[in-house]
Design a protein around this motif. Structure first.
Motif, short mmCIF file in Angstrom:
data_model
loop_
_atom_site.label_atom_id
_atom_site.label_comp_id
_atom_site.label_asym_id
_atom_site.label_seq_id
_atom_site.Cartn_x
_atom_site.Cartn_y
_atom_site.Cartn_z
N LEU A 70 0.83 -1.21 0.00
CA LEU A 70 0.00 0.00 0.00
C LEU A 70 0.86 1.25 0.00
CD1 LEU A 70 -2.73 1.46 0.37
CD2 LEU A 70 -2.56 0.99 2.82
N ASP A 71 0.75 2.02 -1.08
CA ASP A 71 1.43 3.31 -1.15
C ASP A 71 0.72 4.31 -0.22
OD1 ASP A 71 3.20 5.25 -2.00
OD2 ASP A 71 1.97 5.82 -3.72
N VAL A 72 1.48 5.25 0.33
CA VAL A 72 0.87 6.23 1.23
C VAL A 72 0.22 7.38 0.44
CG1 VAL A 72 1.33 7.95 3.02
CG2 VAL A 72 2.37 5.68 3.18
N MET A 73 0.94 7.89 -0.56
CA MET A 73 0.43 9.02 -1.34
C MET A 73 -0.41 8.51 -2.50
SD MET A 73 1.61 11.56 0.36
CE MET A 73 1.36 12.94 -0.75
N LEU A 74 -1.74 8.57 -2.34
CA LEU A 74 -2.65 8.04 -3.35
C LEU A 74 -3.75 9.06 -3.65
CD1 LEU A 74 -3.25 4.45 -1.91
CD2 LEU A 74 -2.05 4.97 -4.05
N PRO A 75 -4.28 9.08 -4.88
CA PRO A 75 -5.45 9.91 -5.16
C PRO A 75 -6.72 9.29 -4.57
CG PRO A 75 -4.81 8.68 -7.11
CD PRO A 75 -3.75 8.40 -6.08
N GLU A 76 -7.76 10.07 -4.46
CA GLU A 76 -9.07 9.65 -3.94
C GLU A 76 -9.03 9.48 -2.41
OE1 GLU A 76 -11.91 8.99 -5.82
OE2 GLU A 76 -11.01 9.31 -7.79
N LEU A 77 -8.28 8.49 -1.94
CA LEU A 77 -8.06 8.29 -0.50
C LEU A 77 -6.58 8.03 -0.30
CD1 LEU A 77 -10.92 5.73 0.38
CD2 LEU A 77 -10.91 8.17 0.89
N ASN A 78 -5.98 8.68 0.71
CA ASN A 78 -4.55 8.39 0.91
C ASN A 78 -4.37 7.03 1.58
OD1 ASN A 78 -4.47 8.59 3.81
ND2 ASN A 78 -4.60 10.81 3.61
N GLY A 79 -3.11 6.57 1.59
CA GLY A 79 -2.84 5.23 2.07
C GLY A 79 -3.23 5.00 3.52
N MET A 80 -3.05 6.02 4.38
CA MET A 80 -3.41 5.87 5.78
C MET A 80 -4.92 5.69 5.94
SD MET A 80 -0.81 5.72 7.72
CE MET A 80 0.94 6.12 7.78
N GLU A 81 -5.70 6.40 5.12
CA GLU A 81 -7.15 6.25 5.20
C GLU A 81 -7.58 4.87 4.67
OE1 GLU A 81 -9.33 7.86 6.71
OE2 GLU A 81 -11.17 7.01 5.91
N VAL A 82 -6.89 4.43 3.60
CA VAL A 82 -7.16 3.08 3.09
C VAL A 82 -6.89 2.04 4.19
CG1 VAL A 82 -6.43 1.30 1.44
CG2 VAL A 82 -6.68 3.69 0.70
N LEU A 83 -5.74 2.20 4.85
CA LEU A 83 -5.37 1.29 5.93
C LEU A 83 -6.42 1.31 7.04
CD1 LEU A 83 -3.26 -0.53 7.39
CD2 LEU A 83 -2.15 1.58 8.17
#
Length: 228
Positions: free
Chosen positions: A52-65
């Motif tokens: 899981l990359d941290v810098m992501l569009p739509e939702l960042n990686g921390m929010e995905v986690l």
């Protein structure tokens, strides 16, 4: 090898290279290029591990986690990020990450961490599903911890560390030994992360309770010495 790895990475050339390397190693892969799609794939299918990359569009990686863990999904997750300071690493583990790799990384190191995490997370043959020491109970399959019958909420890394100490009940475990066996032999970082996580565990497992399970061997490491 039939393990499935989900790669959530918005940089297409990095995703393409990682996908090729993982498939060369025999893994089945899936790819999401933004956080929202990543969450949908993570929760909609069965995976053995997520990169899981941290810098992501739509939702960042921390929010995905956070959303994956909020759904009580404990699939092993390795965070990929350009930010590798100790506070960043601790924050990632605090959100429920299992490991943390700083960009740019050497592919051999990442593959070693993947193998290590997949090995750690697999149920051991003949392993007791429920472990007990004193008034603490660990359900290794459900990854649930209770003390005095009350549930203790732990992050994945806190759970792994507590399980490790319980399995070595009565043995003093050095910081280097804990780093190697819980974080992975190739962990790059300061061993004081062990002290940070022991403090977290004491807050959740021992604080306010008459019996303190987690003990310090000054200058050496930590141990649990309790009746089984």
């Amino acid at each position: 090898m039939d393990e499935r790895i989900l790669l959530i990475e918005d940089e297409e050339h990095i995703a393409r290279v990682l996908k090729l390397e993982l498939e060369h190693e025999g893994y089945e892969t899936g790819v999401a290029y933004d956080g929202r799609t990543g969450v949908e794939l993570a929760l909609g299918e069965s995976w053995d591990l997520i990169l899981l990359d941290v810098m992501l569009p739509e939702l960042n990686g921390m929010e995905v986690l956070r959303r994956i863990r909020q759904a009580d999904n404990y699939v092993p997750i390795i965070m990929l990020t350009a930010r590798g300071t100790t506070p960043d690493v601790v924050s990632g583990f605090g959100q429920g990450a299992n490991d943390y790799v700083t960009k740019p990384f050497v592919i051999e190191e990442l593959l070693a961490r993947i193998r290590n995490l997949l090995t750690i997370s697999k149920p051991r043959v003949n392993e007791e599903p429920v472990l007990k020491v004193d008034d603490l109970t660990i359900d290794t399959k459900a990854r649930k911890v209770t003390r005095y019958g009350e549930q203790v909420d732990l992050t994945p890394k806190e759970f792994d560390l507590l399980l490790y100490l319980v399995k070595h009940n009565g043995e003093v475990c050095s910081r280097d030994q804990i780093i190697s066996d819980v974080w992975g032999y190739d962990f790059v970082g300061d061993t004081n992360i062990v002290d940070v996580y022991i403090r977290y565990l004491r807050q959740k497992v021992d604080k306010g309770r008459p019996t303190k399970l987690i003990q310090t061997s000054r200058g050496v490491g930590y141990y649990i010495d309790a009746d089984v």
